[in-house]
Design a protein around this motif. Structure first.
Motif, PDB file in Angstrom:
ATOM      1  N   ARG A 116      21.870   9.252   2.155  1.00 19.56           N
ATOM      2  CA  ARG A 116      22.584   8.163   2.829  1.00 19.56           C
ATOM      3  C   ARG A 116      22.361   6.821   2.127  1.00 19.56           C
ATOM      4  N   VAL A 117      21.112   6.551   1.747  1.00 17.92           N
ATOM      5  CA  VAL A 117      20.804   5.276   1.094  1.00 17.92           C
ATOM      6  C   VAL A 117      21.574   5.121  -0.203  1.00 17.92           C
ATOM      7  N   ASN A 118      21.870   6.227  -0.870  1.00 22.22           N
ATOM      8  CA  ASN A 118      22.592   6.175  -2.144  1.00 22.22           C
ATOM      9  C   ASN A 118      24.096   6.377  -1.980  1.00 22.22           C
ATOM     10  N   GLY A 119      24.579   6.245  -0.749  1.00 23.27           N
ATOM     11  CA  GLY A 119      26.022   6.209  -0.529  1.00 23.27           C
ATOM     12  C   GLY A 119      26.687   7.529  -0.255  1.00 23.27           C
ATOM     13  N   GLY A 120      25.918   8.589   0.026  1.00 19.18           N
ATOM     14  CA  GLY A 120      26.507   9.895   0.274  1.00 19.18           C
ATOM     15  C   GLY A 120      26.329  10.363   1.700  1.00 19.18           C
ATOM     16  N   VAL A 121      26.884  11.530   1.981  1.00 16.07           N
ATOM     17  CA  VAL A 121      26.742  12.179   3.287  1.00 16.07           C
ATOM     18  C   VAL A 121      25.996  13.492   3.066  1.00 16.07           C
ATOM     19  N   PRO A 122      24.847  13.687   3.713  1.00 13.42           N
ATOM     20  CA  PRO A 122      24.095  14.926   3.515  1.00 13.42           C
ATOM     21  C   PRO A 122      24.705  16.076   4.305  1.00 13.42           C
ATOM     22  N   ALA A 123      24.724  17.257   3.708  1.00 11.30           N
ATOM     23  CA  ALA A 123      25.177  18.468   4.392  1.00 11.30           C
ATOM     24  C   ALA A 123      24.049  19.487   4.289  1.00 11.30           C
ATOM     25  N   THR A 124      23.098  19.412   5.193  1.00 14.57           N
ATOM     26  CA  THR A 124      21.999  20.368   5.209  1.00 14.57           C
ATOM     27  C   THR A 124      22.539  21.692   5.736  1.00 14.57           C
ATOM     28  N   ILE A 125      22.242  22.788   5.024  1.00 12.43           N
ATOM     29  CA  ILE A 125      22.871  24.081   5.298  1.00 12.43           C
ATOM     30  C   ILE A 125      21.815  25.097   5.709  1.00 12.43           C
ATOM     31  N   GLY A 126      22.051  25.783   6.796  1.00 13.07           N
ATOM     32  CA  GLY A 126      21.123  26.795   7.270  1.00 13.07           C
ATOM     33  C   GLY A 126      21.777  27.633   8.349  1.00 13.07           C
ATOM     34  N   ILE A 127      21.014  28.556   8.932  1.00 15.37           N
ATOM     35  CA  ILE A 127      21.513  29.434   9.987  1.00 15.37           C
ATOM     36  C   ILE A 127      20.739  29.149  11.259  1.00 15.37           C
ATOM     37  N   LEU A 128      21.456  28.892  12.338  1.00 13.77           N
ATOM     38  CA  LEU A 128      20.852  28.715  13.663  1.00 13.77           C
ATOM     39  C   LEU A 128      21.527  29.662  14.639  1.00 13.77           C
ATOM     40  N   ASP A 129      20.745  30.487  15.294  1.00 14.44           N
ATOM     41  CA  ASP A 129      21.263  31.414  16.307  1.00 14.44           C
ATOM     42  C   ASP A 129      22.393  32.271  15.752  1.00 14.44           C
ATOM     43  N   GLY A 130      22.257  32.678  14.485  1.00 16.45           N
ATOM     44  CA  GLY A 130      23.245  33.559  13.892  1.00 16.45           C
ATOM     45  C   GLY A 130      24.524  32.894  13.473  1.00 16.45           C
ATOM     46  N   VAL A 131      24.556  31.575  13.422  1.00 15.53           N
ATOM     47  CA  VAL A 131      25.756  30.838  12.999  1.00 15.53           C
ATOM     48  C   VAL A 131      25.411  29.997  11.775  1.00 15.53           C
ATOM     49  N   ALA A 132      26.197  30.134  10.710  1.00 11.43           N
ATOM     50  CA  ALA A 132      25.986  29.344   9.501  1.00 11.43           C
ATOM     51  C   ALA A 132      26.432  27.910   9.762  1.00 11.43           C
ATOM     52  N   ARG A 133      25.519  26.952   9.534  1.00 18.12           N
ATOM     53  CA  ARG A 133      25.814  25.539   9.795  1.00 18.12           C
ATOM     54  C   ARG A 133      25.855  24.778   8.472  1.00 18.12           C
ATOM     55  N   VAL A 134      26.913  24.034   8.268  1.00 17.55           N
ATOM     56  CA  VAL A 134      27.023  23.139   7.123  1.00 17.55           C
ATOM     57  C   VAL A 134      27.016  21.723   7.671  1.00 17.55           C
ATOM     58  N   GLY A 135      25.885  21.057   7.518  1.00 18.56           N
ATOM     59  CA  GLY A 135      25.681  19.769   8.164  1.00 18.56           C
ATOM     60  C   GLY A 135      24.993  20.006   9.488  1.00 18.56           C
ATOM     61  N   MET A 136      23.752  19.536   9.616  1.00 14.79           N
ATOM     62  CA  MET A 136      22.982  19.787  10.839  1.00 14.79           C
ATOM     63  C   MET A 136      22.558  18.457  11.448  1.00 14.79           C
ATOM     64  N   SER A 137      22.599  18.395  12.761  1.00 13.15           N
ATOM     65  CA  SER A 137      22.127  17.207  13.463  1.00 13.15           C
ATOM     66  C   SER A 137      20.606  17.156  13.386  1.00 13.15           C
ATOM     67  N   ALA A 138      20.042  16.013  13.743  1.00 11.96           N
ATOM     68  CA  ALA A 138      18.583  15.898  13.732  1.00 11.96           C
ATOM     69  C   ALA A 138      17.955  16.925  14.664  1.00 11.96           C
ATOM     70  N   GLU A 139      18.579  17.132  15.824  1.00 11.81           N
ATOM     71  CA  GLU A 139      18.052  18.105  16.774  1.00 11.81           C
ATOM     72  C   GLU A 139      18.067  19.505  16.183  1.00 11.81           C
ATOM     73  N   GLU A 140      19.173  19.875  15.500  1.00 10.02           N
ATOM     74  CA  GLU A 140      19.278  21.203  14.900  1.00 10.02           C
ATOM     75  C   GLU A 140      18.276  21.381  13.768  1.00 10.02           C
ATOM     76  N   LEU A 141      18.092  20.328  12.961  1.00  8.60           N
ATOM     77  CA  LEU A 141      17.115  20.407  11.868  1.00  8.60           C
ATOM     78  C   LEU A 141      15.701  20.621  12.403  1.00  8.60           C
ATOM     79  N   ILE A 142      15.369  19.901  13.469  1.00  6.04           N
ATOM     80  CA  ILE A 142      14.040  20.054  14.056  1.00  6.04           C
ATOM     81  C   ILE A 142      13.867  21.466  14.611  1.00  6.04           C
ATOM     82  N   ARG A 143      14.898  22.000  15.249  1.00  5.05           N
ATOM     83  CA  ARG A 143      14.840  23.371  15.768  1.00  5.05           C
ATOM     84  C   ARG A 143      14.589  24.370  14.650  1.00  5.05           C
ATOM     85  N   LEU A 144      15.332  24.221  13.553  1.00  9.33           N
ATOM     86  CA  LEU A 144      15.175  25.159  12.444  1.00  9.33           C
ATOM     87  C   LEU A 144      13.806  25.013  11.799  1.00  9.33           C
TER      88      LEU A 144
END
Length: 792
Positions: A80-108
């Motif tokens: 973000r500081v360098n002008g971009g949008v982060p898309a953190t990618i992972g699987i939560l509850d069997g669903v592939a997520r592209v872009g995770m909220s802070a809550e989802e990142l903490i859960r993972l």
């Protein structure tokens, strides 16, 4: 570089067809029951802004909890500081997520080490997603291969990570070759890494990548001539890089050409570990040889080999490999973001040359009296069918002005026919029966509406497009009795902000589409010339701006507020947008600026607070601003710290999470912070002035945790006030109808109390009560707020 025949011709396709027929690029995958792209990432991709993919195995199988949460927050902040949008990618509850909220990142991240948290490559994705339908829900961190595939399905071109997998030593007999290399051969995503792990066979790794048709280059990083391919913890490996890349502009040009030529393989750009964190090659060679020897002696192989060797390297290096690892990951993500930014600029230039509009660098439309083909400038676009000079706004000043988002929200609830095969989820690529409702939303609109309902005089400053949605928005505001004189109608191609949610039969979100770019098209000069020179904004008592504006526009609003002695309030909106309060580094402004003395109060939730704190830390604001230290020093915090009194004033759980500590560190920039804690209440943290009555009040004494201990009278600080406001009533199951607009309701009622002359701590309880009312209604702001007028 040689390209084998298999890279040019697919079986069953003639040479003529494979070379001369243009390949149709694969369309980005639509959100479905297995795959979801966040609203923020979708919006960024649609508007051609730079997006950077980030992997998650480093969080689930690399760093322990809670260190992994801190690293995840840091890397997203770097993007973000360098002008971009982060898309953190992972699987939560069997669903592939592209872009995770802070809550989802903490859960993972907090699921690291658990049995149902897996390490996922390409081969594993259908397994973990498919088993969700059989009632088994897995979480997982995606490897480089898995992240590349999901990034490509979403339409993301650049991925920043640590180190690539590769060909293991002895692979001629073990056939141990990372799937990362094969993925690079077939997926057109650019990976920025510090080469591959140095305990791998680097020459054979490069040979394998050549066979797969993968372009490999290494950033010169200030060095002249040919350079070595890096060896992860060391800048040199003794193996020459196939090509050398001078800078991010060259890297972006290569990626642009790769996609223009429709070459379906990826690119690997190696970024050497920062020199100050590097471990000499000779030292690492000795450590690696011993780690491999111990792995062989214990018979460690297959998927267990890499974790074993990494653990041994950490042990044998006395922990020096860990800070080097952190430094190189951060450096790679920063470089990937700058490359993505340069690529967005290149694509925007090409779109402009071809007569297409680029949404990333959207030029503001010209005054309607000029040619529709004219390009615009820094001057403001005139309102549709009007000019700035003929806007008529009542000269009666409001108590509160709210500047920010006004949006039309559509909710599409799937209503299956009795004969439908699927009774839960809508079908893709066809129309579905639904109940569609339309409402007026947007953060600033909700705040303004809440304040007005409890009796405050409010004016909303926002913009709509000259379209059906814009006209509907203005009409709805008028029907709600809200002033519309300061709603600016902008000509096409700018569009009214809209949010479309498609829900399944249970009203759970299936997918959403958001178009919120209209405010970002408005420059500070437009704000000053169109809105702030009119009599309508004469001396309001309070100015609220939400983070849907750009950083520069936020600065313009708050500078105006200070010029008329208004009480300035910042609403962060989201973790993604909260950092817009900072002026990020740019070629014209290389030094980041935090708007000291511009914002009087902010209302973040805990995730937005952490993002603000971590971004300030990343920008080194706590050490570079002398006034910050003066304020902290004046507070007289004891050398033993405030952990014990904070635990009494708030609760030990909050203190363990560092929430009040983060708020205190931000007080020299934002002297009052109300942190929204959901069902747990609200945390008030504020600086007391030297003459504040609370310093001598018996009732307030438990909340005054420190008092000025030096003679720095000029700074005007009298002490530190920290108070927890628990929720009066926690709603039971079934009582909560919608959480949309709850935080906006809280701030609207709070600001209405402040302009009536009440202190923050005196009106928080009423604002909490109002938020509870909105929780129990489908509307973003409950109409029942009118019953609270008498309390103010």
């Amino acid at each position: 570089m040689k390209f084998p025949q298999k890279a040019l011709i697919r079986p069953g396709i003639s040479l003529h067809k494979s070379i001369l027929s243009p390949k149709v690029p694969r369309r980005a995958l639509t959100n479905n029951g297995f795959f979801r792209v966040s609203d923020e990432v979708q919006e960024a991709l649609n508007s051609k802004r730079p997006v950077v993919a980030l992997e998650t195995t480093i969080y689930t199988h690399g760093f322990p909890y809670p260190e992994n949460v801190a690293l995840a927050s840091l890397l997203e902040s770097v993007v973000r500081v360098n002008g971009g949008v982060p898309a953190t990618i992972g699987i939560l509850d069997g669903v592939a997520r592209v872009g995770m909220s802070a809550e989802e990142l903490i859960r993972l991240a907090s699921s690291a080490g658990k049995e149902n948290t897996l390490k996922l490559s390409r081969r594993d994705l259908s397994y973990v997603c498919g088993l969700r339908l059989a009632g088994k829900e897995y979480n997982g961190g995606t490897t480089i291969a898995g992240t590349m595939l999901l990034a490509h399905l979403a339409g993301i071109k650049i991925f920043g990570t640590g180190g690539l997998g590769g060909v293991h030593r002895g692979a001629e007999s073990s056939m141990d070759i990372s799937a990362d290399l094969t993925e690079l051969g077939r997926t057109p995503v650019t990976v920025v890494s510090s080469g591959c792990k140095s305990f791998l066979d680097i020459p054979r790794t490069l040979e394998y990548l050549e066979t797969e048709g993968v372009g490999v280059g290494t950033f010169a990083d200030g060095r002249k001539g040919k350079v070595d391919f890096p060896a992860f913890w060391s800048r040199d490996s003794g193996v020459r890089s196939p090509t050398t890349i001078e800078n991010e502009i060259e890297a972006a040009a290569i990626i642009h050409a790769q996609h223009a030529l429709q070459i379906s393989s990826g690119l690997l750009f190696a970024n050497p570990v920062p020199a100050e964190a590097a471990i000499p090659k000779e030292t690492m060679d000795t450590i690696i040889e011993e780690a491999i020897r111990q792995a062989d002696a214990q018979g460690v192989s297959g998927k267990d080999n890499t974790p074993f060797i990494l653990a041994k390297i950490k042990e044998l290096s006395n922990g020096k490999s860990i800070p080097a690892n952190r430094a190189l990951i951060e450096s790679n993500v920063r470089r990937a973001t700058i490359v993505a930014r340069e690529l967005a600029i290149l694509e925007a230039k090409q779109a402009d040359a071809q007569g297409r509009t680029s949404a990333y660098l959207t030029p503001l439309p010209a005054n309607p009296s000029t040619s529709s083909e004219a390009r615009v400038h820094d001057t403001p676009p005139a309102a549709s069918r009007t000019t700035s000079s003929d806007i008529s706004i009542s000269e009666s000043p409001p108590d509160i002005i709210v500047a920010g988002a006004l949006a039309v929200d559509f909710s599409c609830d799937f209503a299956p026919l009795s004969s439908s095969q699927n009774q839960v989820d809508p079908s893709l690529h066809t129309s579905n029966p639904a109940v569609i409702s339309q409402s007026l939303g947007g953060v600033a609109h909700n705040i303004a509406k809440a304040a007005q309902l409890v009796g405050a005089s409010v004016r909303l400053y926002s913009a709509v497009g000259d379209d059906l949605s814009g006209r509907a928005a203005v009409s709805q505001m008028q029907s709600e009795g809200m002033q519309t004189e300061a709603i600016w109608t902008l000509p096409q191609p700018l569009r009214t902000a809209q949010y479309v949610a498609v829900n399944n039969a249970h009203k759970d979100l299936t997918m959403a589409m958001a178009d919120m770019s209209i405010l970002e098209s408005i420059t500070p000069s437009s704000i000053n010339e169109h809105w702030l020179t009119t009599p309508s904004t004469a001396k309001p008592k309070c100015l609220i701006a939400d983070a849907n504006w750009t950083s520069e526009s936020l600065q313009a609003w708050f500078q105006y507020g200070k010029s008329i002695n208004a009480f300035n309030i910042f609403e962060p909106v989201s973790t993604a947008k909260s950092t817009r309060l900072f002026s990020r580094p740019s070629p014209d402004n290389p030094t980041p600026i935090f708007p000291t003395n511009l914002v009087d109060l902010a209302t973040p939730n805990i995730y937005e607070l952490t993002t603000l704190h971590n971004t300030a830390l990343e920008l080194d604001l706590f050490s570079t601003f002398s006034s910050w230290f003066r304020v902290i020093d004046a507070l007289g915090i004891p050398s033993s710290g405030l952990r014990v009194p904070l635990a009494h004033t708030t609760n030990p759980e909050l203190v363990d999470a560092g929430i009040p500590q983060q708020a205190i560190k931000l007080l020299p920039f934002i002297p009052t912070i109300l942190t929204k804690l959901g069902s747990k209440g609200v945390l008030l943290t504020k600086l007391l002035k030297s003459d504040d009555p609370a310093l001598s009040s018996r009732e307030e004494a438990p909340y005054v945790l420190s008092r000025r201990s030096n003679n720095d009278n000029e700074i005007g600080v009298g002490g530190l006030y920290v108070r927890m406001f628990p929720t009066d009533k926690i709603l039971g199951e079934g009582e909560v109808v919608s959480v949309n607009g709850v935080g906006d309701t809280f701030l609207g009622v709070l600001s209405a109390g402040l302009v009536k002359g009440k202190k923050v701590e005196d009106v928080v309880g009423l604002a909490q009560r109002a938020a509870g009312m909105s929780l129990k209604t489908k509307d973003s702001v409950s109409g029942e707020l009118k019953t609270l007028i008498g309390y103010l």
